[in-house]
Enzyme design. Sequence first.
Site, PDB file in Angstrom:
ATOM      1  N   ARG A  73       0.840  -1.202   0.000  1.00 47.84           N
ATOM      2  CA  ARG A  73       0.000   0.000   0.000  1.00 47.84           C
ATOM      3  C   ARG A  73       0.870   1.246   0.000  1.00 47.84           C
ATOM      4  O   ARG A  73       1.962   1.255   0.546  1.00 47.84           O
ATOM      5  CB  ARG A  73      -0.904   0.035   1.241  1.00 47.84           C
ATOM      6  CG  ARG A  73      -1.912  -1.095   1.297  1.00 47.84           C
ATOM      7  CD  ARG A  73      -2.809  -0.961   2.520  1.00 47.84           C
ATOM      8  NE  ARG A  73      -3.710  -2.091   2.650  1.00 47.84           N
ATOM      9  CZ  ARG A  73      -4.871  -2.205   2.015  1.00 47.84           C
ATOM     10  NH1 ARG A  73      -5.265  -1.233   1.214  1.00 47.84           N
ATOM     11  NH2 ARG A  73      -5.635  -3.268   2.187  1.00 47.84           N
ATOM     12  N   THR A  75       0.563   5.944  -0.671  1.00 46.04           N
ATOM     13  CA  THR A  75      -0.295   7.123  -0.620  1.00 46.04           C
ATOM     14  C   THR A  75      -1.219   7.207  -1.834  1.00 46.04           C
ATOM     15  O   THR A  75      -2.375   7.600  -1.728  1.00 46.04           O
ATOM     16  CB  THR A  75       0.560   8.395  -0.547  1.00 46.04           C
ATOM     17  OG1 THR A  75       1.372   8.321   0.615  1.00 46.04           O
ATOM     18  CG2 THR A  75      -0.316   9.631  -0.460  1.00 46.04           C
ATOM     19  N   ASP A 210      16.241   6.385  -9.638  1.00 41.44           N
ATOM     20  CA  ASP A 210      15.888   5.954  -8.280  1.00 41.44           C
ATOM     21  C   ASP A 210      16.339   4.509  -8.076  1.00 41.44           C
ATOM     22  O   ASP A 210      15.558   3.648  -7.673  1.00 41.44           O
ATOM     23  CB  ASP A 210      14.390   6.100  -8.042  1.00 41.44           C
ATOM     24  CG  ASP A 210      14.039   6.055  -6.548  1.00 41.44           C
ATOM     25  OD1 ASP A 210      14.948   6.292  -5.723  1.00 41.44           O
ATOM     26  OD2 ASP A 210      12.883   5.786  -6.217  1.00 41.44           O
TER      27      ASP A 210
END
Length: 368
Positions: A73, A75, A210
């Site tokens: 999960r 935001t 990233d």
Amino acid sequence: MEKSSDGFVRADQIDLKSLDEQLEKHLSRAWTMEKNKKKQPDSDSTTAEAATRQRQEWEIDPSKLIIKGVLARGTFGTVHRGVYDGQDVAVKLLDWGEEGHRTDAEIASLRAAFTQEVAVWHKLDHPNVTKFIGATMGSSGLNIQTENGQIGMPSNICCVVVEYLPGGALKSYLIKNRRRKLAFKVVVQMALDLSRGLSYLHSQKIVHRDVKTENMLLDKTRTVKIADFGVARVEASNPSDMTGETGTLGYMAPEVLNGSPYNRKCDVYSFGICLWEMYCCDMPYPDLSFSEVTSAVVRQNLRPEIPRCCPGSLANVMKRCWDANPDKRPEMDEVVSMLEAIDTSKGGGMIPLDQNQGCLCFRKYRGP
């Protein structure tokens, strides 16, 4: 989908304003055509067909997708297990208009990021890059399968469908082996997987931006595959076009932390940190805040401490990759060659802290 907490940067909220101009134009054109098509059903069919064709390359058929339990999960949504056309998949669901809390501009930026990820990912084909299967933007035909039946999803839900990798994140695997450590040959093989994947991305003019062990996944044979292209972008011909703090604490190159122009060599730096992490099964700078790491990495040349038992051949790769000067860092294809030349037959893995520090550096049976 990293949580934001003290001392950490969440990559999925960074640098959305500096998305490639080409992708922004593509997004605007595609959504304008779709909007006009809904408002004017009898409008020029050629325009509608063009909009459809633009999305056919990567659009999935929602009727073939079964969405199951949650894997993670975040935001902006969740990652689920699923099945698409009979194949096990991972499904990344994104909901940007939840309860009307986000402005139109914020939603447009998030959709642009979604389109960017899809545009980058759907063209890639390499054994060390997670296979992209398809995506859909704002489909009304999505359902989640639960014990109580099917639950329909709002039409503003978008999703990315990729191959399901049962080994989970490389970060989790390293944490599980934090005490025991990994056998040297396993470290080098994983490093080769990651370096080959990055070398391929760079050959396609793609900078991941990233690179970290959380964004690397393992298949059932423990092969490492690069995932999460949410902040990746096509490398700019003008280095000054690529600036801004994009990445995650501990892995970001000095020039990125500094807000200076950067290129694909920022990925090489991050790879060096990942290599240290794979060898040590530990986190870089666990006790430092974001500001402390930023200052120390840029001004004091702070780097993770390489254990004395680490073979010089591997330590040399780490040091060259995280050199403060990007021009002195090797290209990823050179990193691949350096790793391929390392002899793993005599061991050389990290020594667990609770073991004798003698000749155990060469115990062949250490690690999984």
